[in-house]
Design a protein around this motif. Structure first.
Motif, PDB file in Angstrom:
ATOM      1  N   GLY A 189       0.810  -1.216   0.000  1.00 22.52           N
ATOM      2  CA  GLY A 189       0.000   0.000   0.000  1.00 22.52           C
ATOM      3  C   GLY A 189       0.840   1.262   0.000  1.00 22.52           C
ATOM      4  O   GLY A 189       0.559   2.226  -0.731  1.00 22.52           O
ATOM      5  N   LEU A 190       1.898   1.269   0.814  1.00 24.89           N
ATOM      6  CA  LEU A 190       2.773   2.440   0.849  1.00 24.89           C
ATOM      7  C   LEU A 190       3.525   2.603  -0.472  1.00 24.89           C
ATOM      8  O   LEU A 190       3.871   3.729  -0.854  1.00 24.89           O
ATOM      9  N   GLY A 191       3.776   1.497  -1.158  1.00 27.81           N
ATOM     10  CA  GLY A 191       4.426   1.591  -2.465  1.00 27.81           C
ATOM     11  C   GLY A 191       3.586   2.394  -3.441  1.00 27.81           C
ATOM     12  O   GLY A 191       4.103   3.263  -4.160  1.00 27.81           O
ATOM     13  N   TYR A 192       2.274   2.125  -3.478  1.00 26.28           N
ATOM     14  CA  TYR A 192       1.386   2.911  -4.332  1.00 26.28           C
ATOM     15  C   TYR A 192       1.396   4.388  -3.920  1.00 26.28           C
ATOM     16  O   TYR A 192       1.544   5.288  -4.752  1.00 26.28           O
ATOM     17  N   ILE A 193       1.212   4.611  -2.619  1.00 24.56           N
ATOM     18  CA  ILE A 193       1.042   5.975  -2.118  1.00 24.56           C
ATOM     19  C   ILE A 193       2.310   6.804  -2.313  1.00 24.56           C
ATOM     20  O   ILE A 193       2.275   7.909  -2.883  1.00 24.56           O
ATOM     21  N   LEU A 194       3.446   6.287  -1.840  1.00 25.92           N
ATOM     22  CA  LEU A 194       4.687   7.045  -1.925  1.00 25.92           C
ATOM     23  C   LEU A 194       5.156   7.186  -3.368  1.00 25.92           C
ATOM     24  O   LEU A 194       5.663   8.242  -3.768  1.00 25.92           O
ATOM     25  N   GLY A 195       4.985   6.124  -4.168  1.00 30.49           N
ATOM     26  CA  GLY A 195       5.373   6.216  -5.569  1.00 30.49           C
ATOM     27  C   GLY A 195       4.604   7.307  -6.289  1.00 30.49           C
ATOM     28  O   GLY A 195       5.189   8.141  -6.989  1.00 30.49           O
ATOM     29  N   ALA A 196       3.279   7.316  -6.109  1.00 34.13           N
ATOM     30  CA  ALA A 196       2.448   8.330  -6.762  1.00 34.13           C
ATOM     31  C   ALA A 196       2.739   9.722  -6.214  1.00 34.13           C
ATOM     32  O   ALA A 196       2.767  10.707  -6.962  1.00 34.13           O
ATOM     33  N   THR A 197       2.945   9.815  -4.903  1.00 34.75           N
ATOM     34  CA  THR A 197       3.211  11.118  -4.284  1.00 34.75           C
ATOM     35  C   THR A 197       4.513  11.727  -4.794  1.00 34.75           C
ATOM     36  O   THR A 197       4.561  12.911  -5.177  1.00 34.75           O
ATOM     37  N   ILE A 198       5.573  10.932  -4.799  1.00 36.27           N
ATOM     38  CA  ILE A 198       6.882  11.441  -5.238  1.00 36.27           C
ATOM     39  C   ILE A 198       6.850  11.785  -6.726  1.00 36.27           C
ATOM     40  O   ILE A 198       7.383  12.823  -7.151  1.00 36.27           O
ATOM     41  N   ALA A 199       6.220  10.931  -7.542  1.00 36.09           N
ATOM     42  CA  ALA A 199       6.128  11.208  -8.971  1.00 36.09           C
ATOM     43  C   ALA A 199       5.328  12.477  -9.233  1.00 36.09           C
ATOM     44  O   ALA A 199       5.689  13.295 -10.098  1.00 36.09           O
ATOM     45  N   ASN A 200       4.250  12.669  -8.477  1.00 25.90           N
ATOM     46  CA  ASN A 200       3.416  13.858  -8.655  1.00 25.90           C
ATOM     47  C   ASN A 200       4.144  15.118  -8.197  1.00 25.90           C
ATOM     48  O   ASN A 200       4.049  16.180  -8.832  1.00 25.90           O
ATOM     49  N   GLY A 276      -1.256 -10.806  -7.314  1.00 23.29           N
ATOM     50  CA  GLY A 276      -0.317 -10.212  -8.258  1.00 23.29           C
ATOM     51  C   GLY A 276      -1.015  -9.430  -9.352  1.00 23.29           C
ATOM     52  O   GLY A 276      -0.613  -8.309  -9.689  1.00 23.29           O
ATOM     53  N   ALA A 277      -2.070 -10.014  -9.924  1.00 20.61           N
ATOM     54  CA  ALA A 277      -2.794  -9.342 -11.008  1.00 20.61           C
ATOM     55  C   ALA A 277      -3.545  -8.114 -10.508  1.00 20.61           C
ATOM     56  O   ALA A 277      -3.471  -7.033 -11.106  1.00 20.61           O
ATOM     57  N   LEU A 278      -4.273  -8.274  -9.398  1.00 22.68           N
ATOM     58  CA  LEU A 278      -5.061  -7.150  -8.882  1.00 22.68           C
ATOM     59  C   LEU A 278      -4.172  -6.025  -8.361  1.00 22.68           C
ATOM     60  O   LEU A 278      -4.464  -4.847  -8.567  1.00 22.68           O
ATOM     61  N   ALA A 279      -3.073  -6.392  -7.680  1.00 21.84           N
ATOM     62  CA  ALA A 279      -2.194  -5.360  -7.146  1.00 21.84           C
ATOM     63  C   ALA A 279      -1.568  -4.532  -8.258  1.00 21.84           C
ATOM     64  O   ALA A 279      -1.398  -3.313  -8.113  1.00 21.84           O
ATOM     65  N   PHE A 280      -1.236  -5.171  -9.375  1.00 21.01           N
ATOM     66  CA  PHE A 280      -0.575  -4.453 -10.456  1.00 21.01           C
ATOM     67  C   PHE A 280      -1.547  -3.607 -11.270  1.00 21.01           C
ATOM     68  O   PHE A 280      -1.224  -2.471 -11.667  1.00 21.01           O
ATOM     69  N   TRP A 281      -2.746  -4.104 -11.506  1.00 23.10           N
ATOM     70  CA  TRP A 281      -3.642  -3.455 -12.458  1.00 23.10           C
ATOM     71  C   TRP A 281      -4.746  -2.609 -11.838  1.00 23.10           C
ATOM     72  O   TRP A 281      -5.354  -1.780 -12.532  1.00 23.10           O
ATOM     73  N   THR A 282      -5.052  -2.775 -10.555  1.00 27.50           N
ATOM     74  CA  THR A 282      -6.207  -2.083  -9.971  1.00 27.50           C
ATOM     75  C   THR A 282      -6.134  -0.557 -10.090  1.00 27.50           C
ATOM     76  O   THR A 282      -7.134   0.073 -10.483  1.00 27.50           O
ATOM     77  N   PRO A 283      -5.013   0.115  -9.741  1.00 32.01           N
ATOM     78  CA  PRO A 283      -5.005   1.581  -9.901  1.00 32.01           C
ATOM     79  C   PRO A 283      -5.276   2.026 -11.342  1.00 32.01           C
ATOM     80  O   PRO A 283      -6.035   2.980 -11.572  1.00 32.01           O
ATOM     81  N   THR A 284      -4.693   1.344 -12.316  1.00 27.36           N
ATOM     82  CA  THR A 284      -4.929   1.684 -13.721  1.00 27.36           C
ATOM     83  C   THR A 284      -6.369   1.397 -14.108  1.00 27.36           C
ATOM     84  O   THR A 284      -7.013   2.187 -14.828  1.00 27.36           O
ATOM     85  N   PHE A 285      -6.902   0.279 -13.624  1.00 28.19           N
ATOM     86  CA  PHE A 285      -8.293  -0.085 -13.907  1.00 28.19           C
ATOM     87  C   PHE A 285      -9.266   0.962 -13.364  1.00 28.19           C
ATOM     88  O   PHE A 285     -10.203   1.382 -14.059  1.00 28.19           O
ATOM     89  N   ASP A 308      -6.152   7.546  -7.477  1.00 26.37           N
ATOM     90  CA  ASP A 308      -6.484   6.121  -7.383  1.00 26.37           C
ATOM     91  C   ASP A 308      -5.391   5.337  -6.664  1.00 26.37           C
ATOM     92  O   ASP A 308      -5.680   4.419  -5.886  1.00 26.37           O
ATOM     93  N   SER A 309      -4.137   5.695  -6.917  1.00 23.33           N
ATOM     94  CA  SER A 309      -3.041   5.029  -6.216  1.00 23.33           C
ATOM     95  C   SER A 309      -3.089   5.350  -4.734  1.00 23.33           C
ATOM     96  O   SER A 309      -2.812   4.484  -3.892  1.00 23.33           O
ATOM     97  N   TYR A 310      -3.450   6.603  -4.372  1.00 20.56           N
ATOM     98  CA  TYR A 310      -3.575   6.982  -2.955  1.00 20.56           C
ATOM     99  C   TYR A 310      -4.632   6.137  -2.255  1.00 20.56           C
ATOM    100  O   TYR A 310      -4.399   5.551  -1.198  1.00 20.56           O
ATOM    101  N   ILE A 311      -5.825   6.108  -2.870  1.00 15.90           N
ATOM    102  CA  ILE A 311      -6.949   5.426  -2.224  1.00 15.90           C
ATOM    103  C   ILE A 311      -6.702   3.921  -2.144  1.00 15.90           C
ATOM    104  O   ILE A 311      -6.891   3.301  -1.091  1.00 15.90           O
ATOM    105  N   PHE A 312      -6.263   3.329  -3.262  1.00 16.38           N
ATOM    106  CA  PHE A 312      -6.024   1.887  -3.260  1.00 16.38           C
ATOM    107  C   PHE A 312      -4.886   1.528  -2.304  1.00 16.38           C
ATOM    108  O   PHE A 312      -4.951   0.516  -1.592  1.00 16.38           O
TER     109      PHE A 312
END
Length: 505
Positions: A189-200, A276-285, A308-312
C-alpha cells in the motif's frame, strides 16, 4: 520389533554417534571436539530487535515491488508501451525472484544466512537505484534492472522467515510471523502511495524509484549490526538433539511427500495469481473507470492524477493490518480445539474474497464507491491468510529444510501465479483491442473482462486449502516428532507412515 539390518533407511533419522548428517538428529551431547558448536543463547530482547529489523526490510521490499504499479500510467505514457508490455515489468521481476529462490533456499539451509541476506540486499539497492536512470529510448534496460531486483528479494524473502522460526516457538512464533507478514500489505500500500506522491511532486516517475534505495542503506546497516544468526532448529529442539545435512535431492523428496506442504503451496499459488494481477492493475483499472464515466480526462502527459493510487494504497494498508491480525487471532482461538483450523481459515478467506472481487470489478463501470467498498472487504478476507500460511510451512516442515521449503514454495507460487498473471491480464486486454476501435470506454471494458479471471482462480485456491485441511494434523505431528529427535518420517502421499517401528537411538 524388526532387526536393524532389515530396517529401511530414512532421510531423517535418530543417531547415537556424533558424526551426523544434515537433517538427522542425535540426542547425545557433542564430545569435546564439537563443543564450539553448542547452541549460543540469544536474549529475548535481541530476538525482538531482530524481528523489528526484518520487518523493516520486508516493508521496503514490498514498497519497491509496487512502486511501479503506483506510477504505471506515467510509465506507459513515458515509454509509449501497451498493456501487455507494461505487465512484463512485473513478470520479469517475479521470474528472476522465483528462479533464484531455490538457489538461495539451498544456500540458506547450508551456509551463513546473515551473509546471504546482506549480499542480496546490496544487489537490491544497487539495481533499484540504477533502474531510475533509464532513458526513454532504452526501455529494455528498465526491464533488465527490474529482473535483477528480484535477485536481492529472493535471497531475503527465502531466508528471513526461517530466522524468525529459529528465534521463537509456539504462540510467540505465530505472533512474530504475523508482524513480519503484515508488512506485505502495508509495504504494498505504501508503495502505491509514496510512488504516486513522489512522482506527482517531482513531475518525474523515476524519482519514485530512488526513495526506497535510500531507506535500504539504513536497512543494510541494521542487518549487519543487529541481526543474529541462530542455529537451525534452535527453538524447536528441546531434547538436545543435533541436526546435520542430507542431500538436496533428499530434501526435495521429503517436501514432495509432505502433503500439507504440497497442497498449501498450490493454494498459495492461486492466491499469488490473484493478488499479483489485482495489485498491479487495480489503480490503472480504476483510473480508466473514471475516464469512462467522464469523471476525469485521460492522462496524456506527466504528472498523472495519483488519486487512485492513494486510495487503493490506503485501503491495502488498512485492510492488510486488520486482516493479518484478525486471521492470527482466529487461528489462536481455534487451533487448540480444531487441529486443521489454519487451512480452513485460509480456505474461507479465499472462497469469500472471490465474490467480493467479482462484484468490485462488475460495479466499477457505474459506481466507484461501491467498487472501493468491495475491494476493501475482499482484501481484508484475503489478508487473513498471510501469517497463517507462513506458520503452516514452519510447523509442517522440519527446521533444517525450511529455507528449501520456502524457496520451493516461492518458485511454484510465482511460476504459476503472479509471474504471469500481470502479463496475462495485459495480453488479454490487448487481444480484445481487435474487436472494437480504441476508445476510453473500450479501454476500460477490455481490462475489466481480463481481470474477471482473478475471482475464478481464487475459488480454485480455496479448494486447495480445503484439501490441505485433510492432512495438516498428521503432517504437523510427524514434523514435531522429527524435530524433537524421535525419528518418525513424514507420511507418504498415500497415507503410509514409514518406519513407525524404528528403534529410537
Amino acid at each position: 520389533m524388526t532387526s536393524n539390518q532389515h530396517r529401511p533407511k530414512t532421510p531423517l533419522s535418530l543417531r547415537s554417534n556424533t558424526t551426523v548428517r544434515y537433517g538427522s538428529m542425535s540426542s547425545e551431547q557433542p564430545d569435546s571436539d564439537a563443543s564450539p558448536m553448542q547452541t549460543p543463547v540469544i536474549s529475548q530482547k535481541r530476538s525482538y530487535i531482530a524481528v523489528a529489523v526484518l520487518c523493516y526490510i520486508n516493508l521496503l521490499n514490498y514498497m519497491d515491488r509496487y512502486t511501479i504499479a503506483g506510477v504505471l500510467v506515467s510509465i506507459q505514457n513515458y515509454f509509449g508501451i501497451p498493456d501487455s508490455t507494461s505487465g512484463l515489468l512485473q513478470t520479469v521481476f517475479i521470474c528472476s525472484f522465483m528462479f533464484l529462490a531455490p538457489v538461495f533456499g539451498y544456500l540458506g539451509d547450508r551456509y551463513d544466512r546473515k551473509l546471504i541476506m546482506i549480499a542480496g540486499l546490496i544487489v537490491w539497492i544497487v539495481t533499484t537505484l540504477g533502474s531510475s536512470f533509464v532513458k526513454k529510448t532504452h526501455f529494455w534496460i528498465l526491464v533488465l534492472t527490474r529482473a535483477l531486483v528480484g535477485t536481492g528479494e529472493a535471497s531475503y524473502s527465502t531466508i528471513a522467515p526461517t530466522i524468525i522460526g529459529d528465534l521463537f516457538t509456539g504462540t510467540k512464533r505465530t505472533l512474530m510471523i504475523s508482524f513480519f507478514y503484515i508488512f506485505i500489505p502495508v509495504g504494498s500500500g505504501l508503495g502505491y502511495i509514496l510512488g504516486a506522491t513522489i512522482a506527482n511532486a517531482t513531475g518525474d516517475w523515476r524519482w519514485a524509484l530512488r526513495f526506497n534505495p535510500a531507506l535500504g542503506v539504513l536497512g543494510l546497516l541494521l542487518l549487519v549490526f543487529l541481526i543474529p544468526n541462530p542455529p537451525r532448529g534452535a527453538s524447536d529442539n528441546q531434547s538436545g538433539a543435533t541436526m546435520e545435512s542430507t542431500s538436496y535431492i533428499e530434501d526435495i523428496k521429503y517436501l514432495l511427500k509432505n502433503r500439507s506442504f504440497v497442497w498449501s503451496s498450490l493454494g498459495v499459488t492461486a492466491m499469488a495469481f490473484v493478488t499479483g494481477a489485482l495489485a498491479f492493475w487495480t489503480p490503472t483499472f480504476l483510473s480508466r473507470a473514471q475516464v469512462k464515466q467522464g469523471l476525469r480526462e485521460p492522462c496524456n502527459e506527466e504528472p498523472c492524477n495519483p488519486l487512485d493510487s492513494y486510495i487503493f494504497g490506503a485501503i491495502t494498508v488498512v485492510t492488510g493490518i486488520v486482516g493479518v491480525f484478525l486471521g492470527t487471532f482466529i487461528s489462536k482461538q481455534l487451533r487448540d480445539r480444531v487441529p486443521n483450523a489454519d487451512p480452513l481459515i485460509c480456505a474461507v478467506g479465499m472462497l469469500s474474497s472471490s465474490p467480493c472481487f467479482f462484484l468490485a470489478i462488475i460495479l466499477a463501470a457505474n459506481s466507484i464507491p461501491a467498487t472501493y467498498t468491495f475491494i476493501a472487504i475482499g482484501e481484508t478476507l484475503l489478508s487473513l491468510n498471510w501469517a497463517i500460511l507462513a506458520d503452516i510451512l514452519l510447523y509442517v516442515v522440519v527446521p533444517t529444510r525450511r529455507a528449501t521449503a520456502e524457496a520451493l514454495q516461492i518458485m511454484v507460487c510465482h511460476l504459476l501465479g503472479d509471474a504471469g498473471s500481470p502479463y496475462l491480464i495485459g495480453a488479454i486486454s490487448d487481444a480484445l483491442l481487435e474487436y472494437k476501435p480504441k476508445s476510453p470506454s473500450w479501454d476500460f471494458h477490455r481490462l475489466e473482462y481480463s481481470i474477471l479471471l482473478c475471482p475464478f482462480i481464487g475459488v480454485l485456491g480455496g479448494l486447495f486449502f480445503l484439501i490441505t485441511s485433510l492432512y495438516i494434523k498428521e503432517d504437523r505431528k510427524a514434523a514435531e516428532l522429527l524435530a524433537s529427535g524421535q525419528g518418525r518420517q513424514a507420511p507418504e502421499p498415500q497415507g503410509d507412515l514409514l518406519n513407525t517401528n524404528q528403534d529410537l537411538g
